[in-house]
Motif scaffolding. Structure first.
Motif: not given
Lengths: 112, 109
Positions: A39-59
């Motif tokens: 509430p009242g906050q911005g968006l914080r990145l959890i995980y992201y993926s640039q391609i199938v079968n690969d993903f990176q940790k966010g903050d």
């Protein structure tokens, strides 16, 4: 219509249970993201993926897990290890990592 | 470290009173600077992409501009329906999107 679909819109979970949030896109985008918004906050990145079968940790990846077995799908599991899971979760996708992203309508998770 | 700061946190205007929102950023290898509008309980709606210093984009009462260190979202003669949270974000060398905290804009009739 092309877009991003998140389901469910509202989700209730008991403490100690794992829960999986769905995110599907039919935009043929390579990159997908999960964000958390309090509430009242911005968006914080959890995980992201640039391609199938690969993903990176966010903050703030601790207590969360993801998979990217298909280009269209990027489900997020909120595990019992996440200490404060009640939040609004947003999924997004973009043509490539770091380019303009489009969002789903969000899932509001409440721990009861 | 890549980061973005938005100001002010909240802004209250009268209908028709023009103003600007600020987004300051530090990033190596800018791939794009993005503005979004978010209504309560909904996902952010994409507004603009800016790629290089000097670039400007317009949509109805909104105009976004970009310098090497900042972006501004100018709102001209706003209406109550322009009330929302405005988010800026950038894409950088890490190929992920980094968001600011947002500016909560309220337009009073």
């Amino acid at each position: 219509d092309g877009g991003i679909t998140q389901s469910p819109k509202y989700l209730f979970r008991k403490e100690g249970q794992n829960v999986t949030l769905s995110c599907e896109q039919n935009l043929n985008h390579d990159a997908m993201y999960w964000y958390r918004q309090d509430p009242g906050q911005g968006l914080r990145l959890i995980y992201y993926s640039q391609i199938v079968n690969d993903f990176q940790k966010g903050d703030i990846a601790e207590g969360y897990s993801v998979s990217r077995e298909k280009k269209e799908s990027f489900p997020l599991t909120v595990t019992s290890a996440q200490k404060n899971p009640t939040a609004f979760y947003l999924c997004a996708s973009s043509q490539q990592g770091g380019t303009e992203a489009f969002f789903g309508q969000g899932t509001r998770l409440t721990v009861v | 470290e890549d980061q973005v700061t938005q100001s002010p946190e909240a802004l209250r205007l009268q209908e028709g009173e023009s103003s600007s929102l600020n987004c300051s950023y530090t990033v190596s290898g800018l791939r794009g600077l993005f503005w979004y509008r978010q209504d309560p309980g909904k996902g952010p709606e994409f507004l603009f992409t800016l790629y290089s210093a000097g670039e400007e984009k317009e949509k109805e009462r909104l105009k976004a501009t970009l310098t090497k260190k900042e972006s501004f979202l100018h709102i001209t003669a706003p209406k109550p329906e322009d009330s929302a949270t405005y988010l800026c974000a950038f894409g950088g060398g890490a190929q992920k999107l980094v968001f600011g905290q947002g500016t909560r804009l309220t337009i009073n009739p």
